[in-house]
Design an enzyme around this catalytic site. Structure first.
Site, PDB file in Angstrom:
ATOM      1  N   ASN A   1      31.717 130.418 -55.852  1.00  0.00           N
ATOM      2  CA  ASN A   1      30.726 131.215 -55.024  1.00  0.00           C
ATOM      3  C   ASN A   1      29.681 130.581 -53.098  1.00  0.00           C
ATOM      4  O   ASN A   1      30.271 129.150 -53.346  1.00  0.00           O
ATOM      5  CB  ASN A   1      29.486 130.032 -56.191  1.00  0.00           C
ATOM      6  CG  ASN A   1      27.826 130.181 -55.700  1.00  0.00           C
ATOM      7  OD1 ASN A   1      27.301 131.019 -54.811  1.00  0.00           O
ATOM      8  ND2 ASN A   1      27.356 130.223 -56.803  1.00  0.00           N
ATOM      9  N   GLU A   2      29.991 131.559 -53.039  1.00  0.00           N
ATOM     10  CA  GLU A   2      29.577 130.907 -51.437  1.00  0.00           C
ATOM     11  C   GLU A   2      28.255 130.498 -50.948  1.00  0.00           C
ATOM     12  O   GLU A   2      28.776 129.478 -50.055  1.00  0.00           O
ATOM     13  CB  GLU A   2      29.864 132.990 -50.576  1.00  0.00           C
ATOM     14  CG  GLU A   2      30.853 133.513 -50.156  1.00  0.00           C
ATOM     15  CD  GLU A   2      31.659 132.538 -49.411  1.00  0.00           C
ATOM     16  OE1 GLU A   2      31.391 131.648 -48.483  1.00  0.00           O
ATOM     17  OE2 GLU A   2      33.219 132.821 -50.080  1.00  0.00           O
TER      18      GLU A   2
ATOM     19  N   PHE B   1      20.741 131.243 -53.092  1.00  0.00           N
ATOM     20  CA  PHE B   1      21.595 132.611 -53.826  1.00  0.00           C
ATOM     21  C   PHE B   1      21.179 132.465 -55.389  1.00  0.00           C
ATOM     22  O   PHE B   1      19.964 131.619 -55.424  1.00  0.00           O
ATOM     23  CB  PHE B   1      23.202 131.982 -53.615  1.00  0.00           C
ATOM     24  CG  PHE B   1      23.300 130.590 -54.806  1.00  0.00           C
ATOM     25  CD1 PHE B   1      23.024 129.704 -53.491  1.00  0.00           C
ATOM     26  CD2 PHE B   1      23.917 131.095 -55.261  1.00  0.00           C
ATOM     27  CE1 PHE B   1      23.641 128.299 -54.745  1.00  0.00           C
ATOM     28  CE2 PHE B   1      24.211 129.473 -56.141  1.00  0.00           C
ATOM     29  CZ  PHE B   1      24.253 127.954 -55.870  1.00  0.00           C
TER      30      PHE B   1
ATOM     31  N   LYS C   1      27.591 127.989 -53.164  1.00  0.00           N
ATOM     32  CA  LYS C   1      28.025 126.995 -53.389  1.00  0.00           C
ATOM     33  C   LYS C   1      28.576 126.265 -51.934  1.00  0.00           C
ATOM     34  O   LYS C   1      28.231 125.009 -51.922  1.00  0.00           O
ATOM     35  CB  LYS C   1      28.597 126.517 -54.624  1.00  0.00           C
ATOM     36  CG  LYS C   1      27.976 126.397 -55.749  1.00  0.00           C
ATOM     37  CD  LYS C   1      29.084 126.431 -57.012  1.00  0.00           C
ATOM     38  CE  LYS C   1      28.097 126.576 -58.394  1.00  0.00           C
ATOM     39  NZ  LYS C   1      28.967 126.441 -60.008  1.00  0.00           N
TER      40      LYS C   1
ATOM     41  N   THR D   1      35.347 126.720 -55.518  1.00  0.00           N
ATOM     42  CA  THR D   1      34.143 127.007 -56.117  1.00  0.00           C
ATOM     43  C   THR D   1      34.411 128.611 -55.487  1.00  0.00           C
ATOM     44  O   THR D   1      34.997 128.372 -54.283  1.00  0.00           O
ATOM     45  CB  THR D   1      32.885 126.665 -55.965  1.00  0.00           C
ATOM     46  OG1 THR D   1      32.022 127.342 -56.068  1.00  0.00           O
ATOM     47  CG2 THR D   1      32.371 126.315 -54.489  1.00  0.00           C
TER      48      THR D   1
ATOM     49  N   ASP E   1      29.926 121.913 -61.367  1.00  0.00           N
ATOM     50  CA  ASP E   1      29.423 123.293 -62.209  1.00  0.00           C
ATOM     51  C   ASP E   1      27.940 123.149 -62.826  1.00  0.00           C
ATOM     52  O   ASP E   1      27.479 122.227 -62.498  1.00  0.00           O
ATOM     53  CB  ASP E   1      29.937 122.880 -63.932  1.00  0.00           C
ATOM     54  CG  ASP E   1      29.964 124.134 -64.776  1.00  0.00           C
ATOM     55  OD1 ASP E   1      29.089 124.999 -63.985  1.00  0.00           O
ATOM     56  OD2 ASP E   1      29.613 123.793 -66.103  1.00  0.00           O
TER      57      ASP E   1
ATOM     58  N   GLU F   1      39.154 128.382 -66.708  1.00  0.00           N
ATOM     59  CA  GLU F   1      38.401 129.057 -67.618  1.00  0.00           C
ATOM     60  C   GLU F   1      37.553 128.011 -67.714  1.00  0.00           C
ATOM     61  O   GLU F   1      37.717 126.897 -68.069  1.00  0.00           O
ATOM     62  CB  GLU F   1      38.807 129.884 -68.862  1.00  0.00           C
ATOM     63  CG  GLU F   1      37.616 130.861 -69.227  1.00  0.00           C
ATOM     64  CD  GLU F   1      38.280 131.275 -70.763  1.00  0.00           C
ATOM     65  OE1 GLU F   1      36.956 131.719 -70.971  1.00  0.00           O
ATOM     66  OE2 GLU F   1      39.310 131.254 -71.024  1.00  0.00           O
TER      67      GLU F   1
HETATM   68  P1  ITT Z   1      32.419 128.396 -59.754  1.00  0.00           P
HETATM   69  O1  ITT Z   1      32.488 128.288 -60.838  1.00  0.00           O
HETATM   70  O2  ITT Z   1      33.520 128.976 -58.733  1.00  0.00           O
HETATM   71  O3  ITT Z   1      32.013 127.021 -58.867  1.00  0.00           O
HETATM   72  P2  ITT Z   1      29.948 130.646 -59.803  1.00  0.00           P
HETATM   73  O4  ITT Z   1      28.710 131.253 -59.137  1.00  0.00           O
HETATM   74  O5  ITT Z   1      30.557 131.467 -61.338  1.00  0.00           O
HETATM   75  O6  ITT Z   1      30.820 129.758 -59.378  1.00  0.00           O
HETATM   76  P3  ITT Z   1      28.646 128.210 -62.285  1.00  0.00           P
HETATM   77  O7  ITT Z   1      29.641 129.137 -63.388  1.00  0.00           O
HETATM   78  O8  ITT Z   1      28.237 127.187 -61.452  1.00  0.00           O
HETATM   79  O9  ITT Z   1      28.953 128.827 -60.344  1.00  0.00           O
HETATM   80  O10 ITT Z   1      27.638 128.862 -62.697  1.00  0.00           O
HETATM   81  C1  ITT Z   1      26.558 128.506 -61.506  1.00  0.00           C
HETATM   82  C2  ITT Z   1      25.440 129.659 -61.093  1.00  0.00           C
HETATM   83  O11 ITT Z   1      24.230 129.238 -62.056  1.00  0.00           O
HETATM   84  C3  ITT Z   1      25.585 130.515 -60.547  1.00  0.00           C
HETATM   85  O12 ITT Z   1      25.903 132.062 -60.470  1.00  0.00           O
HETATM   86  C4  ITT Z   1      23.537 130.684 -60.105  1.00  0.00           C
HETATM   87  O13 ITT Z   1      23.071 132.250 -60.815  1.00  0.00           O
HETATM   88  C5  ITT Z   1      23.253 129.614 -61.219  1.00  0.00           C
HETATM   89  N1  ITT Z   1      23.036 128.212 -60.117  1.00  0.00           N
HETATM   90  C6  ITT Z   1      23.755 126.847 -59.743  1.00  0.00           C
HETATM   91  N2  ITT Z   1      23.025 126.440 -58.358  1.00  0.00           N
HETATM   92  C7  ITT Z   1      22.531 127.184 -58.096  1.00  0.00           C
HETATM   93  C8  ITT Z   1      21.366 127.127 -57.420  1.00  0.00           C
HETATM   94  O14 ITT Z   1      21.325 125.730 -56.371  1.00  0.00           O
HETATM   95  N3  ITT Z   1      20.032 128.208 -57.171  1.00  0.00           N
HETATM   96  C9  ITT Z   1      20.116 129.207 -56.867  1.00  0.00           C
HETATM   97  N4  ITT Z   1      21.169 129.469 -58.843  1.00  0.00           N
HETATM   98  C10 ITT Z   1      22.127 128.591 -59.042  1.00  0.00           C
END
Ligand code: ITT
Length: 205
Positions: free
Chosen positions: A9-10, A161, A12, A7, A69, A40
């Site tokens: 996303n820090e 986040f 996650k 991921t 995801d 993608e």
């Molecule tokens: P990766 O694909 O690299 O894992 P990303 O941030 O792009 O990271 P996603 O496509 O899965 O991840 O998008 C998930 C989005 O949904 C994330 O950016 C948040 O805006 C939201 N999200 C998911 N889980 C969440 C959580 O536990 N708390 C708050 N927002 C969340």
């Protein structure tokens, strides 16, 4: 054994590592690899995106991979932002919003809040699909977690986040961003999905 968590996303990454930390595994992230490949997320469901990422990254890095995801589904917005959660601010969903000097999360939250103005039905849920794939052994599995809640009328809290400052989990009178990391992991979509994945991982370690 090494497992690569793919991921960017820090938030996650922190939550995943926290739950899986007691396994006898060395967790790597994309910061530990030299070459970053882009996969993608172009599918229509969380499941397809998670599996696609797990398979493609595992093939490329020749390591077992955990990919996920996740997103927020809001009933009155027909399930949006859904698979577009990370880039909701940039998709055409009616309305024009001013986003000067805001982070992606802030832009997404601002748009959601504006679209929810005056809406009575504020029901929503977070969903996560976590997929594990080991290309070399040909082993793969996935799990899902859901957390029901409602969208708040104003942002509160600084933890978590993404949409956490606007998401009030069912049974609580505060937002996900006002919970401690431990509380969030106990009740969250990701916490539930990863706890199930952990039990499956124990079978292949
Ligand atoms: P990766 O694909 O690299 O894992 P990303 O941030 O792009 O990271 P996603 O496509 O899965 O991840 O998008 C998930 C989005 O949904 C994330 O950016 C948040 O805006 C939201 N999200 C998911 N889980 C969440 C959580 O536990 N708390 C708050 N927002 C969340």
């Amino acid at each position: 054994m090494k497992i690569l968590i793919v991921t960017t996303n820090e938030g996650k990454l922190r939550e995943l590592k926290n739950i899986l930390s007691d396994l006898n595994v060395e967790f790597l992230s994309l910061k530990d690899v030299k070459e970053i490949v882009e996969v993608e997320e172009d599918k229509e469901t969380f499941l397809e995106n998670a599996i696609k990422k797990a398979v493609e990254y595992s093939k490329f890095y020749k390591l077992p991979v955990i990919a996920e995801d996740a997103g927020l589904e809001v009933d009155t917005l027909n399930g949006y932002p859904g698979v577009y959660s990370a880039r909701f601010y940039s998709i055409d969903f009616g309305g024009k919003f001013e986003y000067e000097n805001l982070s992606k999360d802030e832009k997404n939250n601002l748009k959601l809040l504006k679209l929810m103005e005056g809406k009575e039905n504020r029901k929503a849920r977070y969903k996560t699909v976590v997929a594990y794939y080991d290309y070399q052994k040909g082993i793969g599995f996935w799990t899902e977690g859901v957390c029901e809640g409602v969208i708040a009328t104003k942002p509160e809290g600084t933890g978590g986040f993404g949409y956490d400052p606007l998401f009030i989990p069912e049974g609580y009178n505060k937002t996900m961003a006002q919970l401690t990391p431990e509380e969030k992991n106990r009740i969250s979509h990701r916490g539930k999905a990863v706890a199930k994945l952990k039990e499956l991982l124990k079978c292949v370690l």
